[in-house]
Motif scaffolding. Structure first.
Motif, PDB file in Angstrom:
ATOM      1  N   GLN A 137     -27.054  36.975 -40.394  1.00 46.29           N
ATOM      2  CA  GLN A 137     -26.383  37.269 -41.660  1.00 46.29           C
ATOM      3  C   GLN A 137     -25.190  38.206 -41.516  1.00 46.29           C
ATOM      4  N   ASN A 180     -37.427  39.233 -39.411  1.00 46.44           N
ATOM      5  CA  ASN A 180     -36.334  39.967 -40.040  1.00 46.44           C
ATOM      6  C   ASN A 180     -35.184  40.288 -39.094  1.00 46.44           C
ATOM      7  N   LEU A 190     -35.280  41.844 -48.729  1.00 46.86           N
ATOM      8  CA  LEU A 190     -34.217  41.706 -47.739  1.00 46.86           C
ATOM      9  C   LEU A 190     -33.482  40.379 -47.921  1.00 46.86           C
ATOM     10  N   HIS A 191     -34.214  39.325 -48.140  1.00 43.77           N
ATOM     11  CA  HIS A 191     -33.613  37.992 -48.244  1.00 43.77           C
ATOM     12  C   HIS A 191     -32.759  37.821 -49.495  1.00 43.77           C
ATOM     13  N   THR A 192     -32.885  38.714 -50.460  1.00 44.16           N
ATOM     14  CA  THR A 192     -32.009  38.644 -51.639  1.00 44.16           C
ATOM     15  C   THR A 192     -30.561  38.978 -51.274  1.00 44.16           C
ATOM     16  N   CYS A 242     -31.769  49.695 -43.867  1.00 45.79           N
ATOM     17  CA  CYS A 242     -33.079  49.046 -43.851  1.00 45.79           C
ATOM     18  C   CYS A 242     -34.172  50.085 -43.628  1.00 45.79           C
ATOM     19  N   GLN A 289     -28.903  37.594 -48.901  1.00 47.10           N
ATOM     20  CA  GLN A 289     -28.312  36.428 -48.251  1.00 47.10           C
ATOM     21  C   GLN A 289     -27.007  35.992 -48.911  1.00 47.10           C
ATOM     22  N   TRP A 301     -33.168  37.152 -38.523  1.00 46.17           N
ATOM     23  CA  TRP A 301     -32.524  36.764 -39.778  1.00 46.17           C
ATOM     24  C   TRP A 301     -31.296  37.639 -40.044  1.00 46.17           C
ATOM     25  N   THR A 325     -39.612  41.964 -46.911  1.00 46.11           N
ATOM     26  CA  THR A 325     -38.922  40.775 -46.409  1.00 46.11           C
ATOM     27  C   THR A 325     -38.319  39.979 -47.556  1.00 46.11           C
ATOM     28  N   ASP A 326     -39.072  39.814 -48.642  1.00 48.24           N
ATOM     29  CA  ASP A 326     -38.544  39.093 -49.807  1.00 48.24           C
ATOM     30  C   ASP A 326     -37.303  39.791 -50.357  1.00 48.24           C
TER      31      ASP A 326
END
Length: 180
Positions: free
Chosen positions: A95, A88, A65-67, A78, A69, A91, A62-63
């Motif tokens: 995006q 996720n 993945l959020h990069t 994924c 953004q 989110w 998850t961390d």
């Protein structure tokens, strides 16, 4: 156009293969979330599962993945469980465009059988039980996967048609979400 596409699906669904072809066709960067995690940690996904366990891996996933953004355009393959953990799925839908690659189970079995030793969630599954395990996992994950903007059920995907469909969706998405 800032095309941001998240490819979802079970292992062996073709996310990496199709993602690379699609990225070439759209002239945007391709990323594989598992490869990004392996690069960041210096460890394979199998090693991370063995050493840290699935909950720790999912937090790291998850961390990572959020990069994405702040990346303007990309195709991201994924991990099979990515949309099913944390928030996720929601989110990613905010995006960009989410796509569930959903080939028939028989295709997944055929693709995964020769490489299951490299798949932490399948490595210990006897060959004779692989189809049953895939069906069970898909049943658990389909609630998340089915939230995707687009579902592709074909074993063989026409990249040109897929590209055109995504371009149309991206225009519609950008019109309704000008600042993802």
């Amino acid at each position: 156009m800032n095309m941001r596409v998240f490819l979802w699906g079970f292992m062996g669904s073709g996310k990496t293969f199709l993602g690379k072809s699609l990225a070439d066709a759209l002239q945007v960067p391709f990323y594989d979330l598992d490869a990004e995690i392996e690069t960041a940690t210096g460890k394979t996904i199998s090693t991370l599962f063995a050493e840290k366990g699935e909950p720790c891996f999912r937090a790291l996933e998850t961390d990572t993945l959020h990069t994405f953004q702040h990346k303007p355009a990309f195709i991201l393959a994924c991990g099979g469980g990515t949309p099913c953990h944390a928030d996720n799925a929601a989110w990613m839908k905010k995006q960009g465009i989410t796509v569930w690659l959903n080939p028939p189970v028989e295709v997944l079995v055929r693709r995964l059988l020769p490489e299951k030793q490299h798949r932490p969630l399948l490595a210990q599954v006897p060959d004779t039980q692989l189809e049953t395990v895939i069906r069970e996992k898909l049943a658990q994950r389909s609630t998340y996967y089915s939230q995707a903007h687009l579902i592709i059920r074909d074993e063989h995907v026409d990249i040109s048609a897929f590209k055109n469909q995504l371009l149309l969706m991206a225009r519609q998405y950008m019109a309704s979400n000008p600042h993802p």
